[in-house]
Design a protein around this motif. Structure first.
Motif, PDB file in Angstrom:
ATOM      1  N   THR A  19       0.813  -1.216   0.000  1.00  0.00           N
ATOM      2  CA  THR A  19       0.000   0.000   0.000  1.00  0.00           C
ATOM      3  C   THR A  19       0.844   1.262   0.000  1.00  0.00           C
ATOM      4  OG1 THR A  19      -0.179  -0.039   2.415  1.00  0.00           O
ATOM      5  CG2 THR A  19      -1.934  -1.126   1.168  1.00  0.00           C
ATOM      6  N   ALA A  20       2.075   1.197   0.490  1.00  0.00           N
ATOM      7  CA  ALA A  20       2.964   2.356   0.503  1.00  0.00           C
ATOM      8  C   ALA A  20       4.392   1.900   0.748  1.00  0.00           C
ATOM      9  CB  ALA A  20       2.547   3.335   1.595  1.00  0.00           C
ATOM     10  N   ILE A  21       5.318   2.719   0.277  1.00  0.00           N
ATOM     11  CA  ILE A  21       6.738   2.488   0.544  1.00  0.00           C
ATOM     12  C   ILE A  21       7.292   3.786   1.107  1.00  0.00           C
ATOM     13  CG2 ILE A  21       8.991   1.931  -0.443  1.00  0.00           C
ATOM     14  CD1 ILE A  21       7.483   0.290  -2.566  1.00  0.00           C
ATOM     15  N   GLU A  22       7.812   3.691   2.319  1.00  0.00           N
ATOM     16  CA  GLU A  22       8.347   4.872   2.991  1.00  0.00           C
ATOM     17  C   GLU A  22       9.821   5.044   2.640  1.00  0.00           C
ATOM     18  OE1 GLU A  22       7.546   3.822   7.038  1.00  0.00           O
ATOM     19  OE2 GLU A  22       5.504   4.586   6.933  1.00  0.00           O
ATOM     20  N   GLY A  23      10.294   6.270   2.745  1.00  0.00           N
ATOM     21  CA  GLY A  23      11.704   6.533   2.511  1.00  0.00           C
ATOM     22  C   GLY A  23      11.923   7.491   1.361  1.00  0.00           C
ATOM     23  N   ALA A  24      13.164   7.774   1.121  1.00  0.00           N
ATOM     24  CA  ALA A  24      13.563   8.713   0.068  1.00  0.00           C
ATOM     25  C   ALA A  24      13.198   8.160  -1.311  1.00  0.00           C
ATOM     26  CB  ALA A  24      15.066   8.958   0.156  1.00  0.00           C
ATOM     27  N   PRO A  25      12.999   9.057  -2.276  1.00  0.00           N
ATOM     28  CA  PRO A  25      12.691   8.598  -3.640  1.00  0.00           C
ATOM     29  C   PRO A  25      13.729   7.629  -4.203  1.00  0.00           C
ATOM     30  CG  PRO A  25      12.241  10.935  -3.435  1.00  0.00           C
ATOM     31  CD  PRO A  25      12.911  10.509  -2.157  1.00  0.00           C
ATOM     32  N   ALA A  26      14.997   7.830  -3.878  1.00  0.00           N
ATOM     33  CA  ALA A  26      16.034   6.912  -4.367  1.00  0.00           C
ATOM     34  C   ALA A  26      15.813   5.506  -3.816  1.00  0.00           C
ATOM     35  CB  ALA A  26      17.419   7.424  -3.978  1.00  0.00           C
ATOM     36  N   TRP A  27      15.415   5.404  -2.556  1.00  0.00           N
ATOM     37  CA  TRP A  27      15.126   4.109  -1.939  1.00  0.00           C
ATOM     38  C   TRP A  27      13.920   3.468  -2.609  1.00  0.00           C
ATOM     39  CZ3 TRP A  27      16.857   0.116   0.234  1.00  0.00           C
ATOM     40  CH2 TRP A  27      16.036  -0.773   0.916  1.00  0.00           C
ATOM     41  N   GLN A  28      12.898   4.249  -2.886  1.00  0.00           N
ATOM     42  CA  GLN A  28      11.695   3.727  -3.543  1.00  0.00           C
ATOM     43  C   GLN A  28      12.024   3.218  -4.946  1.00  0.00           C
ATOM     44  OE1 GLN A  28       8.655   6.744  -3.274  1.00  0.00           O
ATOM     45  NE2 GLN A  28       8.752   6.783  -1.045  1.00  0.00           N
ATOM     46  N   GLY A  35      10.885  -5.019  -8.089  1.00  0.00           N
ATOM     47  CA  GLY A  35       9.474  -5.388  -8.130  1.00  0.00           C
ATOM     48  C   GLY A  35       8.604  -4.873  -7.011  1.00  0.00           C
ATOM     49  N   PHE A  36       9.176  -4.257  -5.986  1.00  0.00           N
ATOM     50  CA  PHE A  36       8.371  -3.745  -4.876  1.00  0.00           C
ATOM     51  C   PHE A  36       7.736  -2.418  -5.275  1.00  0.00           C
ATOM     52  CE2 PHE A  36      11.404  -6.458  -2.602  1.00  0.00           C
ATOM     53  CZ  PHE A  36      10.543  -7.173  -1.773  1.00  0.00           C
ATOM     54  N   THR A  37       6.503  -2.467  -5.754  1.00  0.00           N
ATOM     55  CA  THR A  37       5.769  -1.264  -6.151  1.00  0.00           C
ATOM     56  C   THR A  37       4.396  -1.280  -5.495  1.00  0.00           C
ATOM     57  OG1 THR A  37       4.935  -2.358  -8.135  1.00  0.00           O
ATOM     58  CG2 THR A  37       6.951  -1.053  -8.384  1.00  0.00           C
ATOM     59  N   THR A  69      14.964  -4.805   8.451  1.00  0.00           N
ATOM     60  CA  THR A  69      14.910  -3.354   8.630  1.00  0.00           C
ATOM     61  C   THR A  69      14.477  -2.650   7.348  1.00  0.00           C
ATOM     62  OG1 THR A  69      17.282  -3.201   8.174  1.00  0.00           O
ATOM     63  CG2 THR A  69      16.626  -3.266  10.484  1.00  0.00           C
ATOM     64  N   ASP A  70      14.892  -3.169   6.206  1.00  0.00           N
ATOM     65  CA  ASP A  70      14.453  -2.595   4.930  1.00  0.00           C
ATOM     66  C   ASP A  70      12.990  -2.937   4.654  1.00  0.00           C
ATOM     67  OD1 ASP A  70      16.990  -1.565   4.573  1.00  0.00           O
ATOM     68  OD2 ASP A  70      17.663  -3.260   3.340  1.00  0.00           O
ATOM     69  N   ALA A  71      12.583  -4.155   5.004  1.00  0.00           N
ATOM     70  CA  ALA A  71      11.193  -4.566   4.806  1.00  0.00           C
ATOM     71  C   ALA A  71      10.242  -3.755   5.675  1.00  0.00           C
ATOM     72  CB  ALA A  71      11.037  -6.054   5.096  1.00  0.00           C
ATOM     73  N   SER A  72      10.753  -3.174   6.755  1.00  0.00           N
ATOM     74  CA  SER A  72       9.887  -2.378   7.623  1.00  0.00           C
ATOM     75  C   SER A  72       9.525  -1.034   7.007  1.00  0.00           C
ATOM     76  CB  SER A  72      10.523  -2.190   8.998  1.00  0.00           C
ATOM     77  OG  SER A  72      11.674  -1.385   8.892  1.00  0.00           O
ATOM     78  N   THR A  73      10.097  -0.693   5.859  1.00  0.00           N
ATOM     79  CA  THR A  73       9.710   0.533   5.158  1.00  0.00           C
ATOM     80  C   THR A  73       8.578   0.287   4.168  1.00  0.00           C
ATOM     81  OG1 THR A  73      11.293   0.282   3.336  1.00  0.00           O
ATOM     82  CG2 THR A  73      12.070   1.419   5.328  1.00  0.00           C
ATOM     83  N   ILE A  74       8.164  -0.983   4.046  1.00  0.00           N
ATOM     84  CA  ILE A  74       7.122  -1.356   3.084  1.00  0.00           C
ATOM     85  C   ILE A  74       5.836  -1.657   3.842  1.00  0.00           C
ATOM     86  CG2 ILE A  74       6.474  -2.990   1.276  1.00  0.00           C
ATOM     87  CD1 ILE A  74       9.525  -3.492   0.890  1.00  0.00           C
ATOM     88  N   LEU A  75       4.801  -0.846   3.614  1.00  0.00           N
ATOM     89  CA  LEU A  75       3.502  -1.062   4.249  1.00  0.00           C
ATOM     90  C   LEU A  75       2.647  -1.942   3.355  1.00  0.00           C
ATOM     91  CD1 LEU A  75       2.758   2.553   5.501  1.00  0.00           C
ATOM     92  CD2 LEU A  75       3.516   0.605   6.851  1.00  0.00           C
ATOM     93  N   VAL A  76       2.000  -2.936   3.964  1.00  0.00           N
ATOM     94  CA  VAL A  76       1.187  -3.886   3.205  1.00  0.00           C
ATOM     95  C   VAL A  76      -0.166  -4.083   3.881  1.00  0.00           C
ATOM     96  CG1 VAL A  76       3.199  -5.101   2.290  1.00  0.00           C
ATOM     97  CG2 VAL A  76       2.153  -5.894   4.401  1.00  0.00           C
ATOM     98  N   GLU A  77      -1.107  -4.576   3.107  1.00  0.00           N
ATOM     99  CA  GLU A  77      -2.433  -4.937   3.610  1.00  0.00           C
ATOM    100  C   GLU A  77      -2.621  -6.427   3.355  1.00  0.00           C
ATOM    101  OE1 GLU A  77      -6.753  -3.932   2.033  1.00  0.00           O
ATOM    102  OE2 GLU A  77      -5.747  -2.196   2.910  1.00  0.00           O
ATOM    103  N   PRO A  78      -2.706  -7.241   4.411  1.00  0.00           N
ATOM    104  CA  PRO A  78      -2.848  -8.692   4.235  1.00  0.00           C
ATOM    105  C   PRO A  78      -4.078  -9.053   3.403  1.00  0.00           C
ATOM    106  CG  PRO A  78      -2.342  -8.159   6.513  1.00  0.00           C
ATOM    107  CD  PRO A  78      -2.645  -6.868   5.813  1.00  0.00           C
ATOM    108  N   LEU A  79      -3.947 -10.075   2.568  1.00  0.00           N
ATOM    109  CA  LEU A  79      -5.034 -10.521   1.704  1.00  0.00           C
ATOM    110  C   LEU A  79      -5.742 -11.738   2.232  1.00  0.00           C
ATOM    111  CD1 LEU A  79      -3.318 -10.162  -1.778  1.00  0.00           C
ATOM    112  CD2 LEU A  79      -4.876  -8.568  -0.661  1.00  0.00           C
ATOM    113  N   ARG A  80      -5.017 -12.584   2.993  1.00  0.00           N
ATOM    114  CA  ARG A  80      -5.587 -13.823   3.508  1.00  0.00           C
ATOM    115  C   ARG A  80      -4.831 -14.236   4.751  1.00  0.00           C
ATOM    116  NH1 ARG A  80      -2.775 -18.302  -0.350  1.00  0.00           N
ATOM    117  NH2 ARG A  80      -0.771 -17.308  -0.229  1.00  0.00           N
ATOM    118  N   ASN A  81      -5.189 -15.377   5.311  1.00  0.00           N
ATOM    119  CA  ASN A  81      -4.548 -15.907   6.513  1.00  0.00           C
ATOM    120  C   ASN A  81      -4.648 -14.942   7.680  1.00  0.00           C
ATOM    121  OD1 ASN A  81      -3.823 -18.151   5.058  1.00  0.00           O
ATOM    122  ND2 ASN A  81      -1.744 -17.466   4.691  1.00  0.00           N
TER     123      ASN A  81
END
Length: 86
Positions: A19-28, A35-37, A69-81
């Motif tokens: 749903t979102a990726i936090e951090g500087a544009p270069a990191w995004q 593939g993380f979009t 620590t890098d994965a913690s900048t990626i916000l997600v919304e669970p789909l199942r489970n």
């Protein structure tokens, strides 16, 4: 009920939509290159023992190793489970 969480906090085997990726544009841009979009589906496959490394499937075919620590900048919304959160 789905709610945003950070990728590093997903239970193993859970699929989610970015749903979102936090951090500087270069990191995004760096994450987008593998593939993380926003809108992409990810699945947490494994956590390396004694390490902060996660194995994540991006989309249907791409497996990526990423530090927690890098994965913690990626916000997600669970789909199942969702029962794994109880």
């Amino acid at each position: 009920m789905n709610y945003p969480v950070v990728l590093s906090d997903l239970p193993l085997g859970t699929s989610a939509r970015i749903t979102a990726i936090e951090g500087a544009p270069a990191w995004q841009r760096r994450l987008a290159a593998v593939g993380f979009t926003v809108g992409q589906t990810v699945t947490l496959l494994r956590r390396a023992p004694f390490s902060q490394t996660l194995a994540v499937r991006v989309g249907a075919l791409t497996d990526v190793a990423i530090r927690a620590t890098d994965a913690s900048t990626i916000l997600v919304e669970p789909l199942r489970n969702l029962e794994a959160w109880d």
